[in-house]
Design a protein around this motif. Structure first.
Motif, short mmCIF file in Angstrom:
data_model
loop_
_atom_site.label_atom_id
_atom_site.label_comp_id
_atom_site.label_asym_id
_atom_site.label_seq_id
_atom_site.Cartn_x
_atom_site.Cartn_y
_atom_site.Cartn_z
N ILE A 92 0.87 -1.24 -0.02
CA ILE A 92 0.06 -0.16 0.01
C ILE A 92 1.01 1.33 0.03
O ILE A 92 0.72 2.30 -0.55
N LEU A 93 1.75 1.37 0.81
CA LEU A 93 2.80 2.49 0.80
C LEU A 93 3.55 2.52 -0.58
O LEU A 93 3.55 3.75 -0.86
N ILE A 94 3.79 1.43 -1.35
CA ILE A 94 4.48 1.63 -2.48
C ILE A 94 3.55 2.27 -3.52
O ILE A 94 3.88 2.92 -4.26
N THR A 140 11.89 -8.96 6.54
CA THR A 140 13.15 -9.15 5.69
C THR A 140 12.64 -9.41 4.12
O THR A 140 11.66 -9.90 3.94
N TYR A 141 13.47 -9.18 3.35
CA TYR A 141 13.47 -9.28 1.75
C TYR A 141 14.51 -10.10 0.99
O TYR A 141 15.48 -9.85 1.51
N THR A 142 14.24 -10.91 0.21
CA THR A 142 14.99 -11.62 -0.74
C THR A 142 14.94 -10.56 -2.10
O THR A 142 14.23 -9.83 -2.21
N VAL A 143 15.70 -10.79 -2.99
CA VAL A 143 15.83 -9.97 -3.99
C VAL A 143 14.46 -10.19 -4.79
O VAL A 143 13.72 -9.32 -5.37
N ASP A 144 14.11 -11.43 -4.89
CA ASP A 144 12.81 -11.79 -5.26
C ASP A 144 11.62 -11.20 -4.82
O ASP A 144 10.68 -10.54 -5.34
N ASP A 145 11.72 -10.92 -3.46
CA ASP A 145 10.73 -10.14 -2.81
C ASP A 145 10.49 -8.78 -3.15
O ASP A 145 9.56 -7.96 -3.46
N VAL A 146 11.84 -8.25 -3.56
CA VAL A 146 11.85 -6.93 -3.81
C VAL A 146 11.18 -6.63 -5.23
O VAL A 146 10.48 -5.47 -5.56
N ILE A 147 11.66 -7.55 -5.90
CA ILE A 147 11.04 -7.51 -7.50
C ILE A 147 9.58 -7.75 -7.45
O ILE A 147 8.93 -6.81 -7.97
N ASP A 148 9.09 -8.52 -6.41
CA ASP A 148 7.64 -8.54 -6.30
C ASP A 148 7.01 -7.29 -6.11
O ASP A 148 6.04 -6.82 -6.19
N LEU A 149 7.54 -6.72 -4.85
CA LEU A 149 7.12 -5.51 -3.91
C LEU A 149 7.05 -4.51 -5.19
O LEU A 149 6.23 -3.47 -5.37
N SER A 151 6.73 -4.27 -8.49
CA SER A 151 6.40 -4.75 -9.68
C SER A 151 6.11 -3.91 -10.93
O SER A 151 6.20 -4.17 -11.88
N GLU A 152 5.85 -2.58 -10.42
CA GLU A 152 5.45 -1.69 -11.56
C GLU A 152 6.72 -0.82 -11.65
O GLU A 152 6.85 0.19 -12.31
N TYR A 153 7.98 -1.18 -11.14
CA TYR A 153 9.21 -0.53 -11.31
C TYR A 153 10.03 -1.16 -12.22
O TYR A 153 10.29 -2.47 -12.35
N LYS A 154 10.96 -0.42 -12.93
CA LYS A 154 12.22 -0.95 -13.51
C LYS A 154 13.25 -0.90 -12.40
O LYS A 154 13.45 0.41 -12.12
N ILE A 155 14.04 -1.86 -12.03
CA ILE A 155 14.95 -1.87 -11.03
C ILE A 155 16.49 -1.38 -11.51
O ILE A 155 16.78 -2.28 -12.30
N ILE A 156 16.91 -0.39 -11.07
CA ILE A 156 18.34 -0.14 -11.72
C ILE A 156 19.34 -0.80 -10.95
O ILE A 156 20.18 -1.25 -11.50
N SER A 157 19.49 -1.22 -9.56
CA SER A 157 20.31 -1.72 -8.80
C SER A 157 19.92 -2.22 -7.53
O SER A 157 18.77 -1.45 -6.94
#
Length: 209
Positions: A92-94, A140-149, A151-157
């Motif tokens: 929701i915050l995102i 806590t987050y894995t890289v996959d969790d970050v990608i899921d969170l 999902s509307e973003y292009k991750i730069i790094s």
């Protein structure tokens, strides 16, 4: 955070605390807005700015309801260090943050890493998520969790960093004495460990165009 880069650019910080990072942004010429859940912290941040003759906008409220109390406008940078993992509904915050971004905006956040030295210690009962006991939420987050969170973003790094090497009891008394296993570790080895098993996941992203 390469503060000079944000000169004359607009910065929104989610969870401004006592204004420490805000001062760094403004000192380098950024146009700063801080959001803080704690009224006490926000008052101290404002005072911090006043003492240093800096100007900034400050808002008190729950960032999960950001658009209810912060006027919607596009920011060049949205910055949040160690806040999102403590909120009950990060997604929701995102989605609220998205309202303040365009395709040129950058999102910089720090999340706690699942795959980390600290988390291994926590899971083993040898450590706790925060310096204070009883912190209610510390996801806590894995890289996959970050990608899921994001999902509307292009991750730069996504970079991993930060292992706290000091003995807590000594540190609380202002003494920087390392735990013996870190004290005997060569600096290069410690830095390599931080890159693989640091507590902080440092994420840079922008909205998908």
């Amino acid at each position: 955070s390469n503060f000079p880069f944000w000169k004359d650019k607009t910065v929104l910080e989610i969870g401004c605390g006592l204004g420490t990072m805000g001062i760094n942004f403004v000192r380098n010429g950024a146009i700063y807005t801080g959001v803080e859940l704690s009224e006490k912290s926000c008052d101290l941040a404002k005072r911090n700015f006043e003492i240093n003759n800096y100007s900034g906008e400050f808002y008190i409220g729950n960032a999960e309801e950001l658009s209810k109390f912060v006027p919607i406008t596009n920011f060049d940078l949205i910055y949040s260090f160690g806040v999102i993992q403590h909120t009950p509904n990060p997604e929701i915050l995102i989605s609220e943050i998205n309202k303040y971004m365009n395709n040129d905006s950058i999102l910089k956040i720090m999340l706690y890493a699942s795959n980390s030295w600290k988390n291994i210690m926590i899971q083993s009962g040898l450590d706790q998520p925060e310096a204070q006991y009883g912190c209610p939420i510390a996801n806590t987050y894995t890289v996959d969790d970050v990608i899921d969170l994001l999902s509307e973003y292009k991750i730069i790094s996504i970079d991993q960093d930060h292992i706290f090497p000091y003995q807590i009891s000594q540190y609380k008394n202002g003494q920087y004495k390392k735990e013996p296993w870190f004290d005997s570790m060569p600096t290069q080895m410690f830095k390599a460990l931080e890159k693989q098993m640091g507590w902080h996941l440092l994420v840079n992203a922008r909205l998908k165009s």
